[in-house]
Design an enzyme around this catalytic site. Structure first.
Site, short mmCIF file in Angstrom:
data_model
loop_
_atom_site.label_atom_id
_atom_site.label_comp_id
_atom_site.label_asym_id
_atom_site.label_seq_id
_atom_site.Cartn_x
_atom_site.Cartn_y
_atom_site.Cartn_z
N LYS C 18 35.62 -0.31 -30.54
CA LYS C 18 36.98 0.20 -30.75
C LYS C 18 36.93 1.72 -30.65
O LYS C 18 36.19 2.37 -31.37
CB LYS C 18 37.47 -0.20 -32.14
CG LYS C 18 38.94 0.10 -32.37
CD LYS C 18 39.84 -0.82 -31.54
CE LYS C 18 40.51 -1.88 -32.36
NZ LYS C 18 41.19 -2.91 -31.56
N THR C 63 36.74 -6.01 -32.26
CA THR C 63 36.96 -4.56 -32.34
C THR C 63 37.97 -4.26 -33.45
O THR C 63 37.93 -3.19 -34.05
CB THR C 63 37.45 -4.01 -30.99
OG1 THR C 63 38.75 -4.50 -30.69
CG2 THR C 63 36.48 -4.35 -29.88
N ASP C 64 38.84 -5.21 -33.73
CA ASP C 64 39.77 -5.02 -34.85
C ASP C 64 39.02 -4.92 -36.18
O ASP C 64 39.38 -4.12 -37.05
CB ASP C 64 40.77 -6.19 -34.89
CG ASP C 64 41.88 -5.94 -35.88
OD1 ASP C 64 42.80 -5.16 -35.56
OD2 ASP C 64 41.82 -6.50 -37.00
N PHE C 164 26.32 38.46 -11.00
CA PHE C 164 25.82 37.31 -10.24
C PHE C 164 25.49 37.82 -8.85
O PHE C 164 26.37 38.10 -8.05
CB PHE C 164 26.85 36.18 -10.19
CG PHE C 164 26.35 34.93 -9.52
CD1 PHE C 164 25.26 34.24 -10.05
CD2 PHE C 164 26.93 34.45 -8.36
CE1 PHE C 164 24.77 33.09 -9.43
CE2 PHE C 164 26.46 33.30 -7.73
CZ PHE C 164 25.38 32.62 -8.28
N GLN C 225 23.69 30.01 -16.02
CA GLN C 225 22.48 29.25 -16.30
C GLN C 225 21.57 30.00 -17.29
O GLN C 225 21.03 29.42 -18.23
CB GLN C 225 21.68 28.99 -15.02
CG GLN C 225 22.20 27.86 -14.15
CD GLN C 225 23.19 28.32 -13.10
OE1 GLN C 225 23.96 29.27 -13.34
NE2 GLN C 225 23.22 27.66 -11.96
N ASN C 251 32.31 26.94 -15.41
CA ASN C 251 32.44 28.37 -15.17
C ASN C 251 33.91 28.64 -14.86
O ASN C 251 34.39 28.37 -13.76
CB ASN C 251 31.54 28.78 -13.99
CG ASN C 251 31.33 30.28 -13.92
OD1 ASN C 251 32.15 31.03 -14.44
ND2 ASN C 251 30.24 30.70 -13.29
N HIS C 253 36.58 30.50 -13.72
CA HIS C 253 36.66 31.69 -12.89
C HIS C 253 37.87 32.55 -13.24
O HIS C 253 38.98 32.06 -13.39
CB HIS C 253 36.72 31.30 -11.41
CG HIS C 253 35.58 30.44 -10.99
ND1 HIS C 253 34.26 30.81 -11.18
CD2 HIS C 253 35.54 29.22 -10.38
CE1 HIS C 253 33.47 29.84 -10.71
NE2 HIS C 253 34.22 28.88 -10.23
#
Lengths: 291, 291, 291, 291
Positions: C18, C63-64, C164, C225, C251, C253
């Protein structure tokens, strides 16, 4: 309006209700079931000042009761169309609430198709269609119901037959004229019916939807504004009982990708679909002398 | 793995890429255009430790370059099918990146229909279909591509022909047996092709989709688990080159509304569609002796 | 695995449960209430083949029932921390289900602050904090619980101190070196505790969160990284009982806007925050010799 | 209004603009940077009929130009506060577009905190705060700017001090009186400033936010309506230049879970937070004799 003495601070416009009751109605009178899948919101407005200023609920029909009525009417009245159901529901809520001056019912309907088995649609198995959502907004007052039908999330695109040029320029303008661009939008459209009109709501819906699509497809576009106006005219011309139609249309930009650095030309073939920002065009087309 | 001396703390599994490039490819070789509308994510894994430990990018093909390649290949290679395009793209990314041991390309495809005008589909005007999204995941290594096709958001519902009973009970169990309930789910399905198989990807897709729907419709359900298993068997039986199929299926609960307080019976007619919580069933069906 | 004779088509990995029970637990032992706001998902795996192949539910805890247990344990055991509660809940579900080999409990916790009134936090009025969501995933087997703590949606940004450059280039590379850029991400982080470790979960959570933020702030970044690796090292260095930590970091941008056409320079001042596509970096940092 | 002869079908209300430009403005005059993170939407209305009826763009300032202006003004004017920036931007757009009668600028601002390092906020590293979003809507006409400030997604909860009883009952009412319940909502609040008022926008914002929270916390609630009215009164009483304040408040239901089947009592301790349906209360509080 209500006030406390001497302050000049008073209650202004107000309304309350229950939003987004998710009703699924199965019609199982025969073994060939039908399904109606709705999202229903109701609200009431009127003289509910005491609830705000004094905490007095004696005139307030609880939103929980509104929800119960939503489900009970799905059985008692049925949901043959969103409009028909909303009229019945709004009328009931107004009657049940003496302080209310109006009841507003909003319905979204999600379409389902029968699952095809050996070429035939199955009796009780369905697949959700996706695409646009059908909508209805009904406001019920002592004057009777006022009905607006519509749709949202109808996403359409033309890969040619659209330009945008000759526009106003200022010192912040960098956009060049475009002779051939992609035109794409996700339409929200609402059309209002003449008071007292009771067309076959679903037949009218299908007709309006087809007119919107056909006009979008066959109209050369010099701007999204022109396309919307043409769509609105087509609907009002064909449907005498529709008094006005409103569009909200994001201009979903598709930018041509520059492939030249990679030695490739790109004559309208490869685009990036942008998320934000987007143009947003809103316009109504109306029939003069109607409300 | 890479480490700094003496700490015992090292880099573990890692990958990087560009997610969700939204590519729209118009094929306009004739006046009858075609549209391919994709969401493409790429990633690379391999020996990229230096980028993490020393900030050395010399072996890192930028995610911006991956994005450029995504768009360039939409032109250079075309996107006849998600699988075909992803194989070409993944192969290219692997070749371009000596440090990479594998490239993974994920594609979602959104379907469009031609807008009908006078009974015929228009040449260059389209309406987005909605409904399920077609998917493909291709992993390319030196051993070649490994292809998984699939779909997500295929929403299906049976209004009868579903029970759930005879289940395990403990002191927290209050659920009664259900002899006749609504069964509804939003399917995510992924099927893996035998290495080296190159079926007509789109024909296979349509066949698998039809088998999933038909089996859902025609199988009496004693649990969603049983229905998924039957769907998986149907697909693997019909498609020899599919080695396994995985399902993720939320059990979208539809609760019968108690209308008795309002003097109404409710023999399976009015339901509330619940949002959360929901059951979630995940299962694979596999062909023995295959990978 | 289970099969039908002769077909070679068998059931593969499967689990069920559930998802997304929204538990709000108020501790009101004194007039100064506390609130714990959780989203809880449970699942079981083991020998549930009969449910799939024969529709036999006799080994299936509904699941109940799992949902009922989720709420009952919020009372019976309490939810002092997501980890502690998940251990108790998972242990119970495993015990209640003889066919289960494992139970997995996932918890999200939404933080609330007391509303300040005259400089003091109110006894029973709260405002939701927003920001990151605390998470825990506990898998319980006969070997005991395995605990992973974490967070998601921790959105961080550096307006300088990030470059970078020096990356691999091919014929699809157009990105120039960047000496000074915005670095922004929405972190999902999961850290795994040594088997048997029972730290003060909430104290550890606050410590890890602070280390992640501080390291992000104070580390010059030559790539996302490198930043992630540094964050992971910081956490593993400070917490001996954490054996590994996994990052998933888009990332996000931020592109410098070209204001030159308007006669304006833009030395790192005005950016457009892009939605898609985005870089996606995934990496783990691990302690050697641990699991 | 514009028409084509004889049809009676005319253009109605319309406006157009660019929605959701995501502007991030870094103030880096010193090494201690500041960040302003905005989502900006602009639109123009006036006499743009020719664009709709004749495809004539000569009076249409492109939405692309509006976007350029959004970014250019983030540099040229700065974004000290959403209101101040929106006034400047709207004034510019109106001036640049002779056909426009009004310009509307909507701004959302996302708050960031400095990352704490050794007890001090870092110079250029930030963590997004989450919680409510600050908003401003400025409409500029020849009469000058009209300013509405606001917030949305301010989620608040009281674990006691809330009742709902004595309400109107009809045959669809099943809700019992509640003497002690959870009251929770996600506030959207918009307050309008007297024309010509130029308060310190950010100081006023903080004051209004604090008043809303304090009043929510300290007011015993006989209905969400009463609580909203009290909040509005508190703001209008403290701020003479605010002429009206509007609330939209979903009643986020928290239902007490029945634990009796499990032998547990539940005196207001364990709740399920429901998604849909939800109550929805909308109300304004206004100062008489103002606009």
């Amino acid at each position: 309006m209500s006030t406390r003495e001497g302050t000049g601070i008073v209650l202004g416009p107000n309304r309350y209700g229950k939003a987004e009751s998710r009703v699924v109605r199965i019609v199982r009178d025969t073994t060939r079931h039908e399904i109606h899948d709705l999202n229903v919101s109701t609200s009431l407005y009127g003289d509910f000042a005491a609830a705000h200023t004094d905490g007095d609920q004696s005139q307030v029909l609880p939103t929980d009761t509104q929800k119960n009525t939503v489900f009970a009417f799905a059985k008692r009245h049925g949901v043959a169309s969103p409009e028909d159901y909303a009229i019945a529901l709004g009328t009931r809520l107004l009657e049940a609430t003496p302080a209310a001056k109006g009841a507003v019912v909003q319905v979204e309907e999600y379409a389902w198709d029968r699952i095809p088995v050996n070429g035939f649609g199955h009796d009780h198995a369905f697949v959700r269609r996706g695409g646009e959502v059908r909508t209805a907004v009904v406001e019920v007052t002592s004057a009777g119901p006022s009905v607006t039908s519509g749709l949202k999330d109808l996403v359409v695109l033309k890969s040619t037959g659209s330009e945008f040029k000759g526009f106003l320029r200022d010192e912040y303008t960098t956009l060049p004229d475009a002779d051939d661009r992609i035109l794409a939008t996700a339409l929200r459209v609402d059309w209002h019916h003449r008071d007292g009109a009771r067309p076959d709501w679903s037949t009218t819906y299908e007709s309006v939807r087809a007119l919107l699509l056909e006009t979008f497809a066959t109209t050369y576009s010099r701007a999204l504004q022109e396309t919307l106006y043409a769509m609105g005219r087509a609907v009002l011309t064909a449907h005498e009982d529709i008094t006005r139609i409103a569009f909200s249309a994001p201009n979903k930009h598709h930018f041509l990708v520059d492939l030249e650095p990679f030695g490739l030309d790109n004559p309208g073939e490869v685009f990036i679909a942008a998320d934000r920002p987007y143009g947003l065009i809103e316009a109504e087309v109306v029939r003069e002398g109607t409300a």
